[in-house]
Design an enzyme around this catalytic site. Structure first.
Site, short mmCIF file in Angstrom:
data_model
loop_
_atom_site.label_atom_id
_atom_site.label_comp_id
_atom_site.label_asym_id
_atom_site.label_seq_id
_atom_site.Cartn_x
_atom_site.Cartn_y
_atom_site.Cartn_z
N ARG A 1 0.86 -1.20 0.00
CA ARG A 1 0.00 0.00 0.00
C ARG A 1 0.89 1.24 0.00
O ARG A 1 0.61 2.22 -0.66
CB ARG A 1 -0.95 0.02 1.21
CG ARG A 1 -1.65 1.37 1.38
CD ARG A 1 -2.86 1.38 2.31
NE ARG A 1 -2.77 0.48 3.43
CZ ARG A 1 -1.97 0.65 4.50
NH1 ARG A 1 -1.19 1.71 4.58
NH2 ARG A 1 -1.96 -0.23 5.47
N TYR B 1 -16.84 17.66 -15.03
CA TYR B 1 -17.12 16.23 -15.22
C TYR B 1 -18.18 15.81 -14.19
O TYR B 1 -18.09 16.17 -13.01
CB TYR B 1 -15.82 15.44 -15.03
CG TYR B 1 -16.01 13.95 -14.95
CD1 TYR B 1 -16.38 13.22 -16.09
CD2 TYR B 1 -15.84 13.27 -13.76
CE1 TYR B 1 -16.57 11.86 -16.01
CE2 TYR B 1 -16.02 11.89 -13.68
CZ TYR B 1 -16.39 11.20 -14.81
OH TYR B 1 -16.57 9.84 -14.73
N ASP C 1 -7.53 19.25 -13.79
CA ASP C 1 -7.84 17.91 -14.29
C ASP C 1 -7.40 17.89 -15.76
O ASP C 1 -8.03 18.50 -16.62
CB ASP C 1 -9.35 17.66 -14.14
CG ASP C 1 -9.76 16.27 -14.61
OD1 ASP C 1 -9.07 15.69 -15.47
OD2 ASP C 1 -10.79 15.77 -14.11
N LYS D 1 -8.60 7.03 -19.16
CA LYS D 1 -8.91 7.60 -20.47
C LYS D 1 -7.68 7.56 -21.38
O LYS D 1 -7.18 6.49 -21.66
CB LYS D 1 -9.48 9.02 -20.29
CG LYS D 1 -10.48 9.14 -19.13
CD LYS D 1 -11.77 8.36 -19.36
CE LYS D 1 -12.66 8.25 -18.12
NZ LYS D 1 -12.97 9.49 -17.43
C1 LIG Z 1 -13.44 9.87 -16.14
C2 LIG Z 1 -13.07 11.19 -15.59
C3 LIG Z 1 -12.82 11.36 -14.23
C4 LIG Z 1 -13.03 10.27 -13.22
O1 LIG Z 1 -12.10 9.24 -13.37
P1 LIG Z 1 -12.40 7.69 -13.06
O2 LIG Z 1 -11.16 7.01 -13.49
O3 LIG Z 1 -13.62 7.30 -13.84
O4 LIG Z 1 -12.66 7.60 -11.59
C5 LIG Z 1 -12.43 12.62 -13.81
N1 LIG Z 1 -12.27 13.65 -14.67
C6 LIG Z 1 -12.51 13.52 -15.99
C7 LIG Z 1 -12.33 14.69 -16.89
C8 LIG Z 1 -12.91 12.28 -16.49
O5 LIG Z 1 -13.15 12.17 -17.81
#
Ligand SMILES: *Cc1c(COP(=O)(O)O)cnc(C)c1O
Length: 380
Positions: A49, A102, A174, A199
């Site tokens: 961890r 998001y 982000d 992504k």
């Molecule tokens: C998918 C997404 C998230 C969340 O991420 P997860 O891996 O699904 O928890 C946060 N910000 C953006 C812009 C996203 O596309």
């Protein structure tokens, strides 16, 4: 001295294994490590961890790609976001979030953190005066997405960093949509970068993960402390898949951008498309800022159709290569109806999206096939 992006993606944190020479970091499927005498840790490894060598490789790679001092890998993007909020905020603090954040980020603030006394205001971040007006003495974070999801809004990272820092707040970006190949928020003044590596970073729709990169050591240490204390770490196999994806990030992003530009051209010329959202378009309100802070404009494209919500839903049902599904950033093209899918949870809130909106994650298939598929789905 290595500094090219593509070289870092392939080599940062990934020196050949010292024992065997394996050129790819092994998957260290292990929970605990032999100590050479009590407290005699080998290279600091004690318990997985706290640290695991496969995860360390990924963490060093993302830190190098974003130009930060510390990278941390999590079980999901939302786990990474949760760690930022708990590490940097206290009950009573205030956070500014994008007016079209998001959906999962909005839900985390609205449905989870409000209950713990962390308050938020959604603000259109393209409007700097609106951001200045929303800053309060207790504002702790300005939370930025650029481009946003699904309307591809653009925010000026450098200007927002100045506003945040003047207010004694932290700028969190982000960078999931742009990736560090297209945009480097830390170099523009951001303090922390957040990723859903699910992504583009992973890029093959085969793993869920998240990452944080801090610009300064002090914030990096605090985030690392919380990563271990809260425990939502990336497992070694997930870290390995994400690292494998990162190696090809630059070439994939260039092809995503090439294909997205062609898709935009098709949509612009189609009589039943009423509006196209893509920051590469000169008429996009954030185009100048995007051109200043992004290398290219990415693989996400949204558009609205003349036939309203029913037509938008029907188009999503008619594509054959564009797969109907949530998520984005994989090699395969995806199509979705934000109003009923990814953004259903924001219906009725300030973040509600238009019903006639369709979102595309343009993949890296042969562009001729993508154009033909969209053409037949849109109809004549
Ligand atoms: C998918 C997404 C998230 C969340 O991420 P997860 O891996 O699904 O928890 C946060 N910000 C953006 C812009 C996203 O596309």
């Amino acid at each position: 001295m290595i500094e090219g992006f593509e070289t870092l993606a392939i080599h940062a944190g990934q020196a050949p294994d010292p024992r065997t020479g394996a050129v790819v970091p092994p998957i260290y499927a292990v929970s605990t490590y032999k100590q050479d005498g009590v407290g005699g840790l080998r290279e600091g490894y004690e318990y997985s961890r706290s640290a695991n060598p496969t995860r360390t490789a990924l963490e060093e790679c993302v830190a190098a790609l974003e130009g930060g001092t510390r990278g941390l890998a999590f079980a999901s993007g939302l786990a990474a976001e949760d760690a930022v909020l708990r590490a940097l905020c206290r009950p009573g603090d205030h956070v500014i979030i994008p007016g079209d954040a998001y959906g999962g980020t909005w839900r985390l603030f609205d449905k989870v953190y409000e209950g713990w006394g962390l308050h938020y205001d959604p603000v259109p971040l393209g409007d700097l005066d609106a951001v200045r007006a929303a800053v309060r003495p207790d504002t702790r974070i300005i939370w930025v997405e650029t481009p946003t999801n699904p309307l591809l809004g653009i925010a000026d990272i450098e200007a927002l960093a100045a506003i945040a820092h003047a207010a004694g707040a932290v700028l969190v970006v982000d960078n999931t949509f742009a990736t560090p190949y297209l945009q480097q928020p830390l170099a523009l003044g951001a303090d922390v970068v957040v990723h859903s590596t699910t992504k583009y970073a992973g890029g093959h729709s085969d793993v869920v993960g998240g990452a944080l990169v801090a610009r300064d050591k002090e914030i990096g240490d605090r985030l690392a402390y919380h990563q271990n204390a809260m425990g939502a770490v990336a497992g070694p196999f997930d870290a390995w898949l994400t690292l494998r994806g990162l190696k090809t990030l630059a070439v994939r992003m260039d092809r995503h951008c090439d294909n997205a530009e062609r898709v935009v051209d098709l949509l612009l010329s189609h009589p039943r498309v009423t509006e196209v959202y893509y920051p590469g378009l000169a008429g996009h309100p954030g185009h100048e800022v995007a051109a200043k802070q992004m290398r290219r404009f990415g693989g996400m494209v949204s558009f609205r159709v003349a036939g309203g919500e029913e037509e938008a839903v029907a188009i999503c049902d008619r594509t054959k290569i564009f797969i109907l599904g949530e998520s984005l950033g994989g090699v395969e093209s995806l199509i979705e109806h934000p109003g009923r899918m990814t953004h259903a949870s924001v219906a009725g809130s300030a973040l509600e999206v238009p019903g006639d909106l369709v979102r595309l994650s343009v993949g890296i298939e042969s562009v001729s096939d993508l154009l033909a598929d969209l053409g037949q789905a849109l109809g004549g």
